[in-house]
Design an enzyme around this catalytic site. Structure first.
Site, short mmCIF file in Angstrom:
data_model
loop_
_atom_site.label_atom_id
_atom_site.label_comp_id
_atom_site.label_asym_id
_atom_site.label_seq_id
_atom_site.Cartn_x
_atom_site.Cartn_y
_atom_site.Cartn_z
N GLU A 10 0.58 -10.94 -17.89
CA GLU A 10 0.59 -11.05 -16.43
C GLU A 10 1.61 -10.08 -15.86
O GLU A 10 2.72 -9.96 -16.39
CB GLU A 10 0.94 -12.49 -16.02
CG GLU A 10 0.97 -12.68 -14.52
CD GLU A 10 1.04 -14.14 -14.11
OE1 GLU A 10 0.26 -14.95 -14.64
OE2 GLU A 10 1.89 -14.46 -13.27
N ARG A 102 -4.80 -22.11 -5.37
CA ARG A 102 -4.51 -22.64 -4.04
C ARG A 102 -3.41 -21.83 -3.39
O ARG A 102 -3.45 -21.51 -2.21
CB ARG A 102 -4.07 -24.12 -4.16
CG ARG A 102 -3.87 -24.75 -2.81
CD ARG A 102 -3.07 -26.02 -2.88
NE ARG A 102 -1.67 -25.75 -3.16
CZ ARG A 102 -0.73 -26.67 -3.21
NH1 ARG A 102 -1.04 -27.94 -3.04
NH2 ARG A 102 0.53 -26.34 -3.45
N ASP A 104 1.14 -21.41 -3.37
CA ASP A 104 2.24 -22.33 -3.07
C ASP A 104 2.38 -22.48 -1.57
O ASP A 104 2.19 -21.54 -0.82
CB ASP A 104 3.54 -21.80 -3.69
CG ASP A 104 3.65 -22.18 -5.16
OD1 ASP A 104 3.21 -23.31 -5.49
OD2 ASP A 104 4.12 -21.36 -5.95
N ALA A 118 -7.80 -25.14 -4.84
CA ALA A 118 -8.44 -24.03 -5.56
C ALA A 118 -9.93 -24.29 -5.78
O ALA A 118 -10.73 -23.36 -5.76
CB ALA A 118 -7.73 -23.83 -6.90
N HIS A 142 1.12 -30.76 -12.14
CA HIS A 142 1.47 -30.01 -10.92
C HIS A 142 2.45 -30.87 -10.09
O HIS A 142 2.24 -32.08 -9.92
CB HIS A 142 0.20 -29.71 -10.10
CG HIS A 142 0.49 -28.86 -8.91
ND1 HIS A 142 0.70 -29.39 -7.66
CD2 HIS A 142 0.64 -27.53 -8.79
CE1 HIS A 142 0.95 -28.40 -6.82
NE2 HIS A 142 0.92 -27.26 -7.48
N GLN A 169 0.58 -23.01 -16.72
CA GLN A 169 1.94 -22.79 -16.25
C GLN A 169 2.83 -22.61 -17.48
O GLN A 169 2.51 -23.12 -18.56
CB GLN A 169 2.36 -24.02 -15.42
CG GLN A 169 3.75 -23.98 -14.85
CD GLN A 169 3.93 -22.81 -13.89
OE1 GLN A 169 4.09 -21.68 -14.34
NE2 GLN A 169 3.93 -23.07 -12.61
N GLN A 205 17.09 -15.61 -14.73
CA GLN A 205 15.64 -15.80 -14.77
C GLN A 205 15.29 -17.27 -15.06
O GLN A 205 14.43 -17.84 -14.40
CB GLN A 205 15.12 -14.90 -15.89
CG GLN A 205 13.63 -14.77 -15.98
CD GLN A 205 13.28 -14.04 -17.28
OE1 GLN A 205 14.13 -13.64 -18.09
NE2 GLN A 205 12.00 -13.86 -17.50
P1 FAD Z 1 -5.02 -26.73 -7.15
O1 FAD Z 1 -5.85 -26.69 -8.37
O2 FAD Z 1 -5.70 -26.74 -5.82
O3 FAD Z 1 -4.05 -28.00 -7.25
C1 FAD Z 1 -2.97 -28.15 -6.37
C2 FAD Z 1 -2.61 -29.63 -6.23
O4 FAD Z 1 -3.64 -30.32 -5.51
C3 FAD Z 1 -2.47 -30.37 -7.56
O5 FAD Z 1 -1.45 -31.31 -7.42
C4 FAD Z 1 -3.83 -31.06 -7.73
O6 FAD Z 1 -3.72 -32.23 -8.52
C5 FAD Z 1 -4.16 -31.39 -6.28
N1 FAD Z 1 -5.60 -31.44 -6.01
C6 FAD Z 1 -6.55 -30.57 -6.43
N2 FAD Z 1 -7.76 -30.91 -5.93
C7 FAD Z 1 -7.57 -32.03 -5.17
C8 FAD Z 1 -8.43 -32.87 -4.38
N3 FAD Z 1 -9.74 -32.62 -4.29
N4 FAD Z 1 -7.88 -33.93 -3.71
C9 FAD Z 1 -6.53 -34.17 -3.81
N5 FAD Z 1 -5.69 -33.42 -4.53
C10 FAD Z 1 -6.20 -32.36 -5.21
N6 FAD Z 1 0.63 -18.49 -6.64
C11 FAD Z 1 0.48 -17.41 -5.81
O7 FAD Z 1 0.71 -17.56 -4.59
N7 FAD Z 1 0.12 -16.18 -6.29
C12 FAD Z 1 -0.17 -15.99 -7.59
O8 FAD Z 1 -0.51 -14.87 -7.99
C13 FAD Z 1 -0.04 -17.08 -8.50
N8 FAD Z 1 -0.34 -16.98 -9.82
C14 FAD Z 1 -0.30 -18.08 -10.64
C15 FAD Z 1 -0.70 -17.96 -11.99
C16 FAD Z 1 -0.67 -19.07 -12.84
C17 FAD Z 1 -1.13 -18.91 -14.27
C18 FAD Z 1 -0.22 -20.33 -12.36
C19 FAD Z 1 -0.15 -21.52 -13.28
C20 FAD Z 1 0.19 -20.46 -11.03
C21 FAD Z 1 0.14 -19.35 -10.16
N9 FAD Z 1 0.50 -19.44 -8.80
C22 FAD Z 1 0.38 -18.35 -7.96
C23 FAD Z 1 1.07 -20.69 -8.30
C24 FAD Z 1 -0.01 -21.64 -7.72
O9 FAD Z 1 -0.56 -21.07 -6.54
C25 FAD Z 1 0.72 -22.95 -7.40
O10 FAD Z 1 1.12 -23.59 -8.57
C26 FAD Z 1 0.00 -23.90 -6.47
O11 FAD Z 1 0.96 -24.87 -6.03
C27 FAD Z 1 -1.18 -24.63 -7.07
O12 FAD Z 1 -2.23 -23.81 -7.28
P2 FAD Z 1 -3.57 -24.33 -8.06
O13 FAD Z 1 -4.56 -23.25 -7.91
O14 FAD Z 1 -3.24 -24.82 -9.39
O15 FAD Z 1 -3.94 -25.56 -7.09
#
Ligand code: FAD
Length: 284
Positions: A10, A102, A104, A118, A142, A169, A205
């Site tokens: 990454e 999704r 942060d 997401a 999460h 993560q 870090q």
């Molecule tokens: P989701 O899968 O949407 O989950 C988020 C939360 O919502 C979780 O607690 C889940 O349990 C809950 N949830 C999901 N669906 C529902 C539903 N239907 N009803 C109720 N609750 C629900 N961030 C960036 O801004 N840019 C990046 O480039 C980036 N790269 C990343 C790369 C990796 C490998 C990882 C692990 C994270 C990255 N992130 C990045 C961070 C990520 O955006 C955050 O961790 C964010 O808070 C959650 O994203 P997600 O896509 O996992 O969310």
């Protein structure tokens, strides 16, 4: 999936005011290590411009270095129209692999309410063309999840809706990952799950990463930090050795893949790759 573990990196784009060329040297060195793909985080500063930067770097990886790029795409701070614009940019540049996120929550980037999770982004992307979709997962849950069970149910939803590959993560305790992997298997989440490994090569870090993602730290790790944290060379070597140790154990336990958070540091990525290439069934 091939029988050997997937091996990916990454990278992140430079700050908006820095030239894109500032990461070219890093890309060339990472490409020499022959990863299966390199994922590019969404450009700092966000907006469609953030996507432009990610797109430009991902396109370079593909055309200049022959590496398959995966573009990160967060959604909560964007409208459907903005996401559609970024997706068409990706398509025009031959970028077909997307890590659907999704994003942060941050006061600096207000939510636009077209997307909340997401999985909704995954649904939307599937209406916009033929993309390969990846999703994020959290071995230590999460931080906003209501419960571990709810988090896993939502992860399953993400996979059922089209994520064909998960990237975890970062974590420092492999036992946590094995426990998570087993729960995924019980729930019928049967896509490859890549383990996110972050080589921690300086003390600053680790403080930053752990405060952001809440990873738990095994005693072996904290003792290492205490002993070597004040010596840059010792910390660098210890951090590399710790990551190698994690990867060897993961490979021995049949991990689907290793996703190395390179922090744009090709020196560290190279040392780790040299140490584990035989174990991962790769040649350099
Ligand atoms: P989701 O899968 O949407 O989950 C988020 C939360 O919502 C979780 O607690 C889940 O349990 C809950 N949830 C999901 N669906 C529902 C539903 N239907 N009803 C109720 N609750 C629900 N961030 C960036 O801004 N840019 C990046 O480039 C980036 N790269 C990343 C790369 C990796 C490998 C990882 C692990 C994270 C990255 N992130 C990045 C961070 C990520 O955006 C955050 O961790 C964010 O808070 C959650 O994203 P997600 O896509 O996992 O969310």
């Amino acid at each position: 999936m091939s029988s050997r573990p997937i091996y990916s990196f990454e990278v992140f784009p430079p700050k908006p005011d820095a030239p894109v060329e500032s990461v070219s040297g890093c890309f060339a060195q990472l490409a020499d290590l022959h990863p299966d793909f390199i994922s590019v985080t969404y450009g700092a500063g966000g907006g469609v411009n953030g996507g432009r930067l990610t797109c430009e770097l991902a396109a370079r990886l593909r055309t200049e270095y022959g590496i398959r790029p995966v573009a990160h795409l967060p959604c909560i701070s964007y409208t459907r129209e903005e996401i559609a614009e970024v997706l068409s940019m990706f398509r025009e540049n031959g970028i077909t692999d997307i890590l659907a996120l999704r994003g942060d929550k941050s006061p600096e980037r207000p939510e636009k309410h077209d997307f909340h999770y997401a999985s909704e982004l995954i649904d939307f992307i599937r209406t916009q063309g033929d993309f390969e979709l990846y999703g994020a997962c959290y071995p230590e849950i999460h931080p906003e999840a209501l419960s571990p069970a709810a988090d896993l149910r939502h992860l399953k939803e993400k996979v059922d809706r089209g994520a064909s590959h998960l990237i975890s993560q970062l974590f420092f305790d492999n036992a946590v990952f094995y426990d998570f992997r087993e729960k995924c298997e019980i729930l019928g989440i049967n896509v490859p799950i890549e383990a996110g490994i972050m080589p921690v090569v300086n003390e600053k870090q680790i403080r930053r990463m752990v405060s952001l993602c809440g990873a738990s730290l095994p005693r072996k790790f904290t003792v290492m930090m205490q002993r070597f944290g004040h010596s840059p060379e010792a910390m660098r070597d210890a951090g590399i050795a710790y990551a190698v140790d994690q990867i060897v154990d993961l490979a021995a336990n049949g991990v689907d893949g290793i996703h190395l958070y390179t922090m744009n540091n090709p020196y560290v990525a190279k040392r780790i790759t040299q140490a584990v290439s035989g174990i991962l069934g790769r040649s350099l």
